[in-house]
Structure formats: structure tokens, C-alpha cells
Design a protein around this motif. Structure first.
Motif, mmCIF file in Angstrom:
data_model
loop_
_atom_site.group_PDB
_atom_site.id
_atom_site.type_symbol
_atom_site.label_atom_id
_atom_site.label_comp_id
_atom_site.label_asym_id
_atom_site.label_seq_id
_atom_site.Cartn_x
_atom_site.Cartn_y
_atom_site.Cartn_z
ATOM 1 N N ALA A 59 0.887 -1.076 0.005
ATOM 2 C CA ALA A 59 -0.133 0.021 0.019
ATOM 3 C C ALA A 59 1.034 1.114 0.149
ATOM 4 C CB ALA A 59 -0.767 0.233 1.246
ATOM 5 N N THR A 60 0.523 2.242 -0.807
ATOM 6 C CA THR A 60 1.027 3.756 -0.711
ATOM 7 C C THR A 60 0.103 4.471 -0.355
ATOM 8 O OG1 THR A 60 0.660 3.931 -3.018
ATOM 9 C CG2 THR A 60 2.809 2.647 -2.283
ATOM 10 N N THR A 61 0.664 5.842 -0.015
ATOM 11 C CA THR A 61 -0.430 7.029 -0.017
ATOM 12 C C THR A 61 0.474 8.151 -0.053
ATOM 13 O OG1 THR A 61 -1.903 7.993 1.660
ATOM 14 C CG2 THR A 61 0.174 7.422 2.625
ATOM 15 N N ASP A 62 -0.088 9.195 -0.643
ATOM 16 C CA ASP A 62 0.468 10.571 -0.991
ATOM 17 C C ASP A 62 -0.089 11.686 -0.082
ATOM 18 O OD1 ASP A 62 -2.037 11.180 -2.191
ATOM 19 O OD2 ASP A 62 -1.336 11.489 -4.083
ATOM 20 N N GLY A 63 -0.967 11.124 0.925
ATOM 21 C CA GLY A 63 -1.731 11.856 1.987
ATOM 22 C C GLY A 63 -3.069 12.238 1.539
ATOM 23 N N SER A 64 -3.577 12.181 0.463
ATOM 24 C CA SER A 64 -4.890 12.428 0.135
ATOM 25 C C SER A 64 -5.564 11.028 -0.278
ATOM 26 C CB SER A 64 -5.187 13.539 -0.865
ATOM 27 O OG SER A 64 -4.302 13.458 -2.129
ATOM 28 N N ALA A 65 -4.730 10.486 -1.446
ATOM 29 C CA ALA A 65 -5.359 9.154 -1.538
ATOM 30 C C ALA A 65 -4.368 7.828 -1.291
ATOM 31 C CB ALA A 65 -5.158 9.180 -3.243
ATOM 32 N N THR A 66 -5.008 6.717 -1.286
ATOM 33 C CA THR A 66 -4.191 5.534 -0.769
ATOM 34 C C THR A 66 -4.506 4.386 -1.899
ATOM 35 O OG1 THR A 66 -4.334 6.246 1.541
ATOM 36 C CG2 THR A 66 -3.746 3.640 0.942
ATOM 37 N N SER A 67 -3.427 3.864 -2.318
ATOM 38 C CA SER A 67 -3.453 2.699 -3.361
ATOM 39 C C SER A 67 -3.198 1.434 -2.590
ATOM 40 C CB SER A 67 -2.491 3.028 -4.290
ATOM 41 O OG SER A 67 -3.118 4.270 -5.209
ATOM 42 N N VAL A 68 -4.043 0.577 -2.793
ATOM 43 C CA VAL A 68 -3.744 -1.120 -2.138
ATOM 44 C C VAL A 68 -3.759 -1.745 -3.232
ATOM 45 C CG1 VAL A 68 -4.571 -2.483 -0.685
ATOM 46 C CG2 VAL A 68 -5.075 -0.113 0.077
ATOM 47 N N PHE A 69 -2.481 -2.585 -3.351
ATOM 48 C CA PHE A 69 -2.288 -3.482 -4.359
ATOM 49 C C PHE A 69 -2.199 -4.949 -3.771
ATOM 50 C CE2 PHE A 69 0.195 0.396 -5.310
ATOM 51 C CZ PHE A 69 -0.171 0.661 -6.374
ATOM 52 N N LEU A 70 -3.237 -5.539 -4.394
ATOM 53 C CA LEU A 70 -3.362 -6.999 -3.776
ATOM 54 C C LEU A 70 -3.286 -8.157 -4.955
ATOM 55 C CD1 LEU A 70 -6.825 -5.761 -2.551
ATOM 56 C CD2 LEU A 70 -4.824 -6.310 -1.070
ATOM 57 N N VAL A 71 -2.466 -9.334 -4.411
ATOM 58 C CA VAL A 71 -2.576 -10.340 -5.241
ATOM 59 C C VAL A 71 -2.965 -11.606 -4.556
ATOM 60 C CG1 VAL A 71 -0.856 -11.875 -6.571
ATOM 61 C CG2 VAL A 71 -0.400 -9.537 -6.264
ATOM 62 N N ASN A 72 -4.166 -12.164 -5.354
ATOM 63 C CA ASN A 72 -4.577 -13.565 -4.619
ATOM 64 C C ASN A 72 -3.720 -14.694 -5.256
ATOM 65 O OD1 ASN A 72 -6.272 -15.583 -3.992
ATOM 66 N ND2 ASN A 72 -7.926 -15.134 -5.026
ATOM 67 N N ARG A 73 -2.971 -15.445 -4.781
ATOM 68 C CA ARG A 73 -2.059 -16.413 -4.929
ATOM 69 C C ARG A 73 -2.903 -17.651 -4.906
ATOM 70 N NH1 ARG A 73 2.184 -14.236 -1.355
ATOM 71 N NH2 ARG A 73 3.232 -12.370 -2.196
ATOM 72 N N THR A 74 -4.109 -17.747 -4.515
ATOM 73 C CA THR A 74 -4.959 -18.874 -4.511
ATOM 74 C C THR A 74 -5.895 -19.312 -5.704
ATOM 75 O OG1 THR A 74 -7.010 -17.931 -3.589
ATOM 76 C CG2 THR A 74 -5.201 -18.085 -1.983
ATOM 77 N N THR A 75 -6.479 -20.404 -5.645
ATOM 78 C CA THR A 75 -7.226 -20.810 -6.840
ATOM 79 C C THR A 75 -8.711 -20.613 -6.634
ATOM 80 O OG1 THR A 75 -7.134 -22.925 -6.133
ATOM 81 C CG2 THR A 75 -5.404 -22.577 -7.504
ATOM 82 N N SER A 76 -9.040 -19.814 -5.549
ATOM 83 C CA SER A 76 -10.322 -19.801 -5.291
ATOM 84 C C SER A 76 -10.497 -18.209 -5.255
ATOM 85 C CB SER A 76 -10.886 -20.192 -3.847
ATOM 86 O OG SER A 76 -10.481 -21.658 -3.920
ATOM 87 N N ALA A 77 -11.995 -17.435 -5.374
ATOM 88 C CA ALA A 77 -12.104 -16.272 -5.026
ATOM 89 C C ALA A 77 -11.994 -15.940 -3.452
ATOM 90 C CB ALA A 77 -13.500 -16.124 -5.296
#
Length: 502
Positions: free
Chosen positions: A412-430
Motif C-alpha cells: 500500500a502507498t499513500t500521498d496524503g490524500s489518496a491511498t492505493s492498495v495492491f493485492l495479489v490473490n495467489r490462491t485458486t479460489s475467489a
């Protein structure tokens, strides 16, 4: 998978690792295959400018978010005479290039590359030949590039049409010198002495430059660890960064390939600990950064159109065709880079065009984006500000190669006003996921996109497909963001503070 309920990500914007630097989003241009010629440079192309570089490729490089480019190698640099690539083009020799067994025309060299980088606002990262050459040639190249005072090599630069210095800050002392495949390969002690001599000479010319010493070519090298310690011990006074490389093979079993981001994180932890151990022995407060100046995935469908018996110009080698699974794994590798951004000095996706690259030029003159283009472009655009610490509670998956590892990768990163969350599902299910920013209870969802490993492979002859899709169903309720990640996917969710937006 042994976890009940949704995976949970908890973070606080006050707890960060440090800034996200532009150098984290670098790439690599080597005189290999069609990376330079018919890649970035093609004077007879309809979009080529007065300098011979393709504007259509430049537009995609800008969209990719690249801010730094390493040059000219790679294995190529260990046999390269930089003097062959400067001066009037009509007087430059065609040479037998030994690393990739091809004919090098030398029509693109130091001035052409640095001019291209400057016009495209790309920071150059220059490598010097410590395979077949040494301190004298390396110092001369720094003098050519960076000296304003009239001297032998700065005057040569002026005669070649460049009056002002290029002011190149970042320099690599050779490439993969631990590898037996490398021209001029030596053991760790011999390389370290060579690098120390070259580094001293280069800093005599320009004391302000940053120097990158060659670490292990990969974690599987027999000398891994001992090589790096020896090199850092010897070059401690002149080294600023330690170069490491890693490529992750899509031909391995899928659970192992999906564990690549986790493996990269472990690799970085080991190298950082090793460098800090050397600092302790030197009783030094200095902290060496990692130059991850070659990293990528290898496609499960590589193409090779040149045999080792052929010697010709611009051989089409290693022009990998990437699946959507490759893009998911590449996004996971970017997650690991963000999570180590406080100790990474530079990171270079290898390579930029045509050779295992996100950008490919077609024989008909057009250009297209591979699947791996998309997570790189999105991450470079959205990972702004500072890298945040995250706590993850989620499932585990089992890999024969890595054992049990987290089923969810996250940065995750933030510039103070916006936050971005990067996610990787390594599983074979939702995978249901809940994200809580504890100091931002009024979080609102801005956008959400996902890439799913559905075995799409882009071919040059087909229209582009396989880009990010909308990740539907993401919503914020009672201070928690709820979503559902598709199996084997990379996603990014952009959040903002609702009160600040009002």
C-alpha cells in the motif's frame, strides 16, 4: 488454504517505510536482439524523429511510467568499447558482438542514448565494461559524459555535437561478473579489486557520482552470499548500491510461479541483511541500497529465431509472449518492490522493448503492449507518496518449492490524500478481502481494477486484449473496504478520505 472468512488488511497512514522514489520504476535497454535496433531506434520508421528514435515506442514508454533506464548492458557491456559508438556515424565500425553473437553497427551509442533519455525525461543508469576493460576506460567515459572543463574526452564530446555535460549520476561497475558466461569472468576477490580501482578512478573524475557494484547474478549461484560479502568488504568506501538480478520462470509448476513475489521478498530480505552485516563489520552507519537492476518473469512460451551458429545484426532473440498469468506474477513482484522501497535504490524491469519486454514492435511497423505492460503502468501511476506498512491476516497456500506461503500478497502507498492498495490473490479460489485504514475511518472507494490469470496470450498478429478490468463490488461500509478478489489475480484499489474530498 487454511483460513476461514475474509482476508484482512490493516494499515495506518502514519506507519510508513519511506518515500516511493521514481527510480523504483526503471527499465533496461541493452544491445541485445531487437531492443535497440527496430525497438527504440528505427530511422526509416514513419514515426521516427530527426534523431531516428520511434515516437510511437516513446509514447508507450511514457505510458508505462518508466523514469530511469539502464544502458548499454547487461552481458553486452563486458565486451563493449564505448569509443566505437561515438563520433560520426559513417566512421563507426561494425563489430562482432560476443555476448549475443551478433553484428553491432554502433549506430546507437553513448550520445544517442543519453540524448534520447534526456528528451524523454528518463534518468540514465550507465554501465562500464569491467569484463575486458578496466579503470582507464571507465574513467574516460565518465570524463566524456560529465566533465565541463576542457579535457581530452570532454573536448571529444563537444566535437561530437554536445557542449554541455550529460551529468550522469548513476554508474554500474560491470555486470554479472560472478557468471561463467560473462566475458572477463573472475572470482570475487579479483572483481572486487577491479571494481575498487575503477570506482576510485571514476570518482576522481566526478566525486558526486553514485556507484553500483555487481552482486550475485541470482540466488541460485554457488557463490551467492560469499560473493556479495567479499565485494562489499573490498569496495565499502566507494560502493553505494549492490546489484542483484532475478528472473522468475513461467514454465515451473503454477503454485511455484505464483509464489514468485514471496520469493523475491525473501531474496531482498537476505541481501539487505547481508549488506547490513558488512556494515556492522566495518562499524559503519552507511546503509548500502539494493540495485535490483534486472528483474522480470520469463514467459512459458518463449520464442527463439536465431541459432548459436548464426551471426547477424538484430537477431530476434528472447521475444517472449506473455500470458495473463505472467502479468499477475509481475504485479506480485512489484508488490515486493514496494514493500522494500526503503532499501531499494533502483529497480529495472528487463528489458524495455522486444526482448522479454512489455512493449513489442511488429514487422508491419506497428507496436503493441503485452499483458505485463498493464500492472507495471498501473503501479507506476498509482504508487505515489510513501510505502505503508501492512498487516495481513489471510489464507496460506502450499508450494513444492517454497512450502507454505501467504495466499494474499499486499502493498500500500499513500500521498496524503489518496491511498492505493495492491493485492495479489495467489490462491485458486475467489478471496473475500476487508481493508481497514485505522486512522482514516471515512475512507471512500475511488476506483478498483483487476487482472485475472485466464491464460490469455498476446500475439503480435492479434489485437490487444488482456488489460485490466473493473473489479466490481468493492465498497466501503462502516470504515472498512470490502471486496472480492478473483482467483489467481492482481488487483489495485484506490481509496480517498471522504471528508477531504467533500
Amino acid at each position: 488454504m487454511t483460513h476461514d472468512g475474509p482476508a484482512r488488511v490493516t494499515l495506518c497512514t502514519e506507519f510508513d517505510r519511506g518515500p516511493i522514489e521514481p527510480r523504483l520504476f526503471g527499465s533496461f535497454v541493452e544491445h541485445m536482439g531487437r531492443c535497440v535496433y527496430e525497438g527504440i531506434y528505427q530511422p526509416d520508421h514513419p514515426t521516427a524523429g530527426e534523431h531516428g528514435f520511434r515516437h510511437d515506442v516513446e509514447e508507450l514508454i511514457s505510458a508505462l511510467g518508466v523514469r530511469l533506464v539502464r544502458y548499454p548492458g547487461g552481458n553486452f557491456v563486458s565486451g563493449y568499447r564505448w569509443e566505437d559508438g561515438v563520433g560520426p556515424r559513417s566512421e563507426r565500425p561494425s563489430t562482432f558482438e560476443l555476448a549475443w553473437r551478433s553484428i553491432e553497427s554502433n549506430q546507437v551509442g553513448t550520445d544517442e542514448f543519453l540524448g534520447w533519455a534526456e528528451r524523454n525525461q528518463l534518468e540514465p543508469m550507465m554501465a562500464v565494461n569491467l569484463g575486458t576493460r578496466g579503470a582507464e576506460a571507465a574513467a574516460a567515459l565518465v570524463e566524456y559524459c560529465n566533465t565541463a572543463t576542457p579535457t581530452r574526452y570532454s573536448d571529444w564530446r563537444r566535437r561530437n555535437g554536445r557542449s554541455d555535460p550529460y551529468d550522469v549520476r548513476l554508474w554500474c561497475l560491470g555486470n554479472e561478473m560472478d557468471g561463467e558466461w560473462q566475458l572477463g569472468h573472475v572470482d570475487a576477490k579479483a572483481y572486487a579489486r577491479r571494481a575498487l580501482a575503477a570506482g576510485h578512478a571514476m570518482k576522481q573524475v566526478d566525486p558526486s557520482i553514485e556507484l553500483v557494484v555487481s552482486g550475485s547474478s541470482n540466488r541460485e549461484m554457488a557463490s551467492y552470499g560469499s560473493w556479495d560479502q567479499t565485494v562489499l568488504d573490498t569496495t565499502w568506501d566507494i560502493a553505494d548500491q549492490l546489484s542483484i538480478h532475478a528472473y522468475y520462470d513461467g514454465r515451473q509448476p503454477e503454485p511455484d510461479f505464483l509464489g514468485s513475489g514471496y520469493a523475491m521478498g525473501r531474496y531482498l530480505d537476505e541481501v539487505i541483511a547481508l549488506a547490513d552485516g558488512v556494515a556492522a563489520r566495518h562499524r559503519s552507519d552507511k546503509r548500502i541500497k539494493v540495485a535490483f537492476d534486472e528483474w522480470n518473469v520469463w514467459s512459458s512460451r518463449p520464442t527463439e529465431t536465431t541459432t548459436r551458429d548464426e551471426v547477424r545484426a538484430r537477431p530476434a532473440i528472447a521475444e517472449d509472449r506473455y500470458q495473463s498469468l505472467d502479468a499477475v506474477v509481475l504485479g506480485d513482484l512489484l508488490v515486493s518492490l514496494i514493500n522494500h522501497s526503503d532499501r531499494i535504490g533502483v529497480a529495472c524491469l528487463s528489458l524495455l522493448v522486444n526482448v522479454s519486454a512489455p512493449i513489442v514492435t511488429r514487422p508491419d511497423g506497428s507496436v503493441f503492449r503485452q499483458t505485463t505492460f498493464h500492472p507495471m503502468a498501473a503501479t507506476a501511476r498509482l504508487a505515489r507518496g510513501r510505502s505503508l506498512q501492512t498487516r495481513i491476516d489471510g489464507p496460506t497456500v502450499t508450494s513444492r518449492r517454497y512450502g507454505d506461503l501467504p495466499g494474499l500478497g499486499c502493498a500500500a502507498t499513500t500521498d496524503g490524500s489518496a491511498t492505493s492498495v495492491f493485492l495479489v490473490n495467489r490462491t485458486t479460489s475467489a478471496l473475500p478481502v476487508e481493508i481497514k485504514i485505522i486512522d482514516r475511518p471515512d475512507t471512500a472507494v475511488g476506483s478498483a481494477m483487476t487482472l485475472v490469470a485466464d491464460h490469455i496470450v498476446l500475439e503480435p498478429s492479434t489485437p490487444e486484449t488482456g488489460g485490466p478490468q473493473l473489479l466490481s463490488g468493492v465498497e466501503a461500509r462502516d470504515g472498512v473496504v470490502h471486496g472480492r478478489l478473483p482467483p489467481r489475480s492482481w488487483s489495485v484499489i484506490s481509496l480517498s478520505n471522504e471528508k477531504e474530498d467533500q
